[in-house]
Design a protein around this motif. Structure first.
Motif, PDB file in Angstrom:
ATOM      1  N   ILE A  14       1.883  29.735   5.457  1.00  0.00           N
ATOM      2  CA  ILE A  14       3.004  28.821   5.636  1.00  0.00           C
ATOM      3  C   ILE A  14       3.361  28.161   4.305  1.00  0.00           C
ATOM      4  N   LYS A  15       2.349  27.748   3.554  1.00  0.00           N
ATOM      5  CA  LYS A  15       2.601  27.150   2.234  1.00  0.00           C
ATOM      6  C   LYS A  15       3.303  28.141   1.307  1.00  0.00           C
ATOM      7  N   THR A  16       2.884  29.401   1.370  1.00  0.00           N
ATOM      8  CA  THR A  16       3.512  30.439   0.547  1.00  0.00           C
ATOM      9  C   THR A  16       4.976  30.617   0.932  1.00  0.00           C
ATOM     10  N   GLU A  17       5.254  30.678   2.230  1.00  0.00           N
ATOM     11  CA  GLU A  17       6.639  30.807   2.690  1.00  0.00           C
ATOM     12  C   GLU A  17       7.461  29.606   2.235  1.00  0.00           C
ATOM     13  N   LEU A  18       6.900  28.425   2.380  1.00  0.00           N
ATOM     14  CA  LEU A  18       7.599  27.205   2.000  1.00  0.00           C
ATOM     15  C   LEU A  18       7.942  27.205   0.513  1.00  0.00           C
ATOM     16  N   GLU A  19       7.005  27.569  -0.316  1.00  0.00           N
ATOM     17  CA  GLU A  19       7.251  27.616  -1.760  1.00  0.00           C
ATOM     18  C   GLU A  19       8.291  28.679  -2.113  1.00  0.00           C
ATOM     19  N   HIS A  20       8.247  29.820  -1.408  1.00  0.00           N
ATOM     20  CA  HIS A  20       9.230  30.878  -1.651  1.00  0.00           C
ATOM     21  C   HIS A  20      10.636  30.395  -1.297  1.00  0.00           C
ATOM     22  N   ILE A  21      10.760  29.737  -0.170  1.00  0.00           N
ATOM     23  CA  ILE A  21      12.074  29.222   0.231  1.00  0.00           C
ATOM     24  C   ILE A  21      12.579  28.210  -0.797  1.00  0.00           C
ATOM     25  N   LYS A  22      11.705  27.296  -1.192  1.00  0.00           N
ATOM     26  CA  LYS A  22      12.112  26.254  -2.145  1.00  0.00           C
ATOM     27  C   LYS A  22      12.460  26.828  -3.518  1.00  0.00           C
ATOM     28  N   SER A  23      11.694  27.798  -3.961  1.00  0.00           N
ATOM     29  CA  SER A  23      11.902  28.309  -5.315  1.00  0.00           C
ATOM     30  C   SER A  23      12.967  29.399  -5.403  1.00  0.00           C
ATOM     31  N   PHE A  24      13.248  30.078  -4.306  1.00  0.00           N
ATOM     32  CA  PHE A  24      14.193  31.191  -4.362  1.00  0.00           C
ATOM     33  C   PHE A  24      15.438  30.939  -3.506  1.00  0.00           C
TER      34      PHE A  24
END
Length: 77
Positions: A14-24
């Protein structure tokens, strides 16, 4: 509110998905909205804004999920 129960692996996903959404996705959506506004197509602008709203809501959902979740460690992995 019922707490979600996550393994540490699940929480990390979930943290990985969240960071991907925020950064991309957030940046890409902002650029798309700006481009569509320049082009002037009302439907395209609405589609771009809808996509941007989807990711904003997803961020809120994932952040709330992580902040309220009980994380299981160890043998549950």
């Amino acid at each position: 509110m019922t707490k979600a129960i996550l393994t540490s692996t699940g929480a990390n996903r979930i943290k990985t998905e969240l960071e991907h959404i925020k950064s991309f996705h957030v940046e890409r959506c902002a650029r798309r909205v700006e481009e569509e506004r320049k082009n002037g197509s009302t439907r395209s602008i609405r589609d771009a804004l809808d996509e941007q709203e989807f990711f904003q809501r997803r961020i809120v959902y994932l952040e709330n999920l992580l902040s309220s979740a009980k994380i299981l460690e160890g043998r549950y992995e």
